[in-house]
Design an enzyme around this catalytic site. Structure first.
Site, PDB file in Angstrom:
ATOM      1  N   HIS A 106       0.827  -1.205   0.000  1.00  0.00           N
ATOM      2  CA  HIS A 106       0.000   0.000   0.000  1.00  0.00           C
ATOM      3  C   HIS A 106       0.865   1.260   0.000  1.00  0.00           C
ATOM      4  O   HIS A 106       2.034   1.246   0.394  1.00  0.00           O
ATOM      5  CB  HIS A 106      -0.941  -0.013   1.208  1.00  0.00           C
ATOM      6  N   GLU A 135       0.881   3.811   1.896  1.00  0.00           N
ATOM      7  CA  GLU A 135       1.381   4.232   3.213  1.00  0.00           C
ATOM      8  C   GLU A 135       2.682   3.497   3.551  1.00  0.00           C
ATOM      9  O   GLU A 135       3.633   4.103   4.048  1.00  0.00           O
ATOM     10  CB  GLU A 135       0.330   3.945   4.294  1.00  0.00           C
ATOM     11  N   CYS A 162      -5.897   1.278   5.825  1.00  0.00           N
ATOM     12  CA  CYS A 162      -6.407  -0.008   6.307  1.00  0.00           C
ATOM     13  C   CYS A 162      -5.721  -0.365   7.634  1.00  0.00           C
ATOM     14  O   CYS A 162      -4.806   0.325   8.092  1.00  0.00           O
ATOM     15  CB  CYS A 162      -6.178  -1.099   5.267  1.00  0.00           C
ATOM     16  N   CYS A 191      -1.905  -0.836   7.419  1.00  0.00           N
ATOM     17  CA  CYS A 191      -1.191   0.440   7.329  1.00  0.00           C
ATOM     18  C   CYS A 191      -1.277   1.202   8.647  1.00  0.00           C
ATOM     19  O   CYS A 191      -0.332   1.912   9.014  1.00  0.00           O
ATOM     20  CB  CYS A 191      -1.732   1.270   6.180  1.00  0.00           C
TER      21      CYS A 191
END
Ligand SMILES: [Zn+2]
Length: 201
Positions: free
Chosen positions: A101, A103, A127, A130
């Site tokens: 992801h 992040e 999420c 993250c």
């Protein structure tokens, strides 16, 4: 910011002395939060993901960008050999077990010793995976634009973790819904216009 104020003051003073038309600073410049959210959106255009392009931007307390990332397959893993599907009979044939992801990539790409006390601007609410990274990295604040997966298990768990860790999160409400980067503008615009074409909602 102080520099801008000083510049404006000196122009006003100069005007009164010479009585020529005042040169005003641009009024439609990007404010810091818009700028950082725009920076989070730009690298998302690098994403190969056909269904979701997400970017993240980490900013330190001095308003300096210290990390940028977007969602993609891990370094060295050929993204032509891994699946990009959201649905498949076998989860191993979806993107989810593989993709990093935005992040995660922003944190891993940091160009400072650490990101403690920093803010993260991200297009989508992070999420739970993250959220763990954000907490462990010492990020103190998350500014997100969309919360479209609010009711999923992942986002519910994420809020639970962020709340317990005392990390603030707030939704960014843009004043304008579109910022256009026009490479041609530098050639034909006057001094008062920048390279950004800004479209108000
Ligand atoms: Zn995530």
């Amino acid at each position: 910011m102080n520099q801008e104020t000083n510049t404006e003051t000196s122009q006003v003073n100069g005007t009164s002395a010479s009585s020529s038309a005042p040169t005003k600073k641009r009024e439609d410049y990007l404010e810091w939060p818009e700028y950082f959210m725009a920076v989070a959106f730009l690298p998302a255009q690098r994403s190969k993901d056909p269904s979701s392009q997400v970017g993240a931007c980490i900013v330190n307390p001095e308003n300096k960008i210290v990390g940028i990332g977007y969602n993609g397959m891990p370094n060295g893993c050929d993204d032509d050999l891994l699946p990009w599907s959201r649905y498949a009979d076998d989860r191993l044939d979806t993107k989810y077990p593989y993709v990093c992801h935005a992040e995660l990539n922003a944190i891993m790409n940091k160009n400072s010793a650490d990101v403690k006390g920093c803010s993260m601007y991200v297009a989508l609410f992070p999420c739970n995976e993250c959220a763990k990274l954000i907490i462990q990295a010492g990020i103190k604040e998350v500014i997100y634009l969309s919360d479209k997966y609010h009711d999923t298990t992942e986002m519910t768990a994420s809020r639970r973790l962020l709340n317990l860790a005392g990390i603030e999160y707030k939704q960014f409400k843009p004043k304008r819904n579109k910022i256009v980067i026009d490479f041609n503008s530098i050639n034909h615009s006057g001094m008062h216009n920048g390279t950004l074409g800004i479209h108000s909602p």
